[in-house]
Structures are given as structure tokens and as C-alpha cells.
Design an enzyme around this catalytic site. Structure first.
Site: not given
Length: 280
Positions: A46, A71, A76, A115, A132
Site C-alpha cells: 500500500e 495494521r 517496496c 525498485h 522480493d
């Protein structure tokens, strides 16, 4: 990675409880695969902090508070930094990598290294693994794969392979490919070399992606979760469910209240107070 990301603040017991892992705690391939898959299925991807133009902290105490004790999920840099800490606590040696996301790209060179991925050495194994847990796409690895070219690997119900591509630099260029069930074809996900990066390098990239107004993650909500039965993605107002058999259903989320309910109930995310999820 040990020198750049100290593990003094990392609580392995709490992390393993959060992802529901009750298996062995050994630095072997089976543990690596199991913990990787458990992380993917327990912690959502998220961008809620980034949507508010806030680059999320990559400090261990903050990652523990957000992803383990809160929560929440992350993107990444958060996922893979946390996972690297867990792997090192389990006895693996981890190298930080950066990659160019090539999904939808005309060429590898047209994409920057935005990334983060991990190269994991297993004691006694002849070759490292690509791991990953932070790639926010349907082509993400659910289990790590050995760094072997042109071999197909199946894990968690998905098929992947690594291939070499021409590259002008001194290091070999690898591309992770995922198998598309619908098209029965292979699609590139991201390209990387084995050049090691350090935490300060990732801090800079994280800040850029988390605050740049042209970053895709600052534009609209992007949330995904993975289970054995489905991959669920909310991108802006579009909710896409991809079942394990490849069946895809889509619908438009009607409004802010429904989006908040979906994140709470379907993705397991506690939405920050006062945040607007749907923009534009």
C-alpha cells in the site's frame, strides 16, 4: 547488508507472529521460501503515506511499528527492508539490489532504478536467490527463485524465470519474467544487475518516489493483497480481482466510504484518520 542496516531494533519473534510463520528458523532454502510466501500473504502492499506526499521511514523501529505492530502495509522499500532484517536474523546473508521496472516500458533504459529487491545467500548453496516481497504487481514473486538463467520456476501458483539481456555495462543484466496465463506468454517485470547498494542509496530513491509529484505512487491509491485464492488490487477507483485460475473481474468503487471499508475488511489496513483515499 549488516553494516548498513543494523538489526538491534528488529524483533524476529514479533515479525514471525505477524506473518503467521510457525516453521523452522534455519538459514536454508525451505525456510527462505516459506517465510517469503508467508510475508506476501500476510502484509499488504500500500501507498497511503506516499499518497499524502510523505516518504515513509525505512528505520527499523518505524517499520516494526507500522508493518508488524500496526495494521498497515507498505511499498517496496519498506517491505524489502523489513524482510532483509528478518532474513539476517535467521542467518542469511543479504545484498540490497535496485531494479528498473519494465512492465509496459518500451525499453529497459527508459526506466530509472526505482525498485528494491534482494539477493540472498544460503549457507552451503552454490548460488544465491532473488527474493522480493515488495513488488506491487500481479507478476510479483511469491517465493524466491535461484539466480539461474533460462530456467522456469513455479512458486505459490505463479511461474517465473530469469533471463539475460544485452547490456553495455560491465555487469550482466538480468530480467525477471512472469508467465501470463491469459496470453500464455512471458512478460518482463523488472531488470537488475548484481551491483550492491546500501541503505543510504535506498533512502534517496525512497524519498524521490515518495515525494515527487510525478511519481505514480503519489497520484492515486494503490493497494494489493495476495492469498492462495486470489490477487486483489485497488488502483484509484478500480478494484480488480484475479483468481488463481486466471479469471479476472473488475468493478468501480462507488465512493470514499466503500474504499475505506474495502481497505479495512478486504486488505486488512487501518486507514489513517482524516485521509482521503479517492482523488480526482
Amino acid at each position: 547488508m549488516s553494516d548498513s542496516v543494523p538489526s538491534v531494533l528488529f524483533d524476529l519473534d514479533a515479525y514471525l507472529r505477524r506473518i503467521g510463520w510457525q516453521g523452522e528458523r534455519r538459514a536454508d532454502a525451505a525456510t527462505l521460501r516459506g517465510v517469503h510466501l508467508a510475508h506476501m500473504r500476510a502484509l499488504p502492499f500500500e501507498n497511503l503515506d506516499v499518497l499524502r506526499r510523505q516518504a515513509p521511514s525505512l528505520e527499523q523501529a518505524d517499520l516494526m511499528a507500522k508493518l508488524v505492530h500496526g495494521r498497515r502495509g507498505g511499498y517496496c522499500y519498506e517491505h524489502n527492508t523489513l524482510f532483509a532484517c528478518a532474513l539476517e536474523a535467521l542467518g542469511f546473508r543479504v545484498t540490497l539490489l535496485t531494479a528498473r521496472v519494465v512492465v509496459g516500458a518500451d525499453s529497459i533504459a527508459s526506466r530509472p532504478r526505482t525498485h528494491m529487491a534482494l539477493l540472498v545467500d544460503i549457507p552451503g548453496e552454490p548460488r544465491p536467490y532473488l527474493a522480493d516481497v515488495g513488488f506491487g504487481a500481479i507478476g510479483a514473486l511469491l517465493e524466491p527463485v535461484p539466480l539461474v538463467a533460462d530456467a522456469e520456476f513455479a512458486g505459490g501458483g505463479r511461474r517465473h524465470r530469469l533471463v539475460h539481456v544485452p547490456h553495455d555495462g560491465p555487469l550482466e543484466m538480468w530480467v525477471l519474467q512472469a508467465h501470463d496465463q491469459v496470453k500464455d506468454d512471458w512478460a518482463g517485470q523488472y531488470a537488475f544487475t548484481l551491483e550492491p547498494f546500501e541503505k543510504p542509496d535506498l533512502d534517496v530513491i525512497n524519498w524521490h518516489i515518495g515525494t515527487n509529484p510525478r511519481s505514480p505512487f503519489t497520484q492515486r491509491v494503490y493497494v494489493q493483497s495476495v492469498s492462495a485464492a486470489r490477487h486483489l488490487l485497488l488502483h484509484g477507483r478500480l478494484l480488480t480481482e484475479t483468481r488463481a485460475d486466471g479469471t479476472v473481474t473488475e468493478r468501480v468503487v462507488t465512493g470514499e466510504a466503500e474504499a475505506r471499508r474495502l481497505l479495512e475488511e478486504e486488505f486488512g489496513i487501518a486507514v489513517p484518520e482524516g485521509m482521503t483515499l479517492l482523488t480526482g
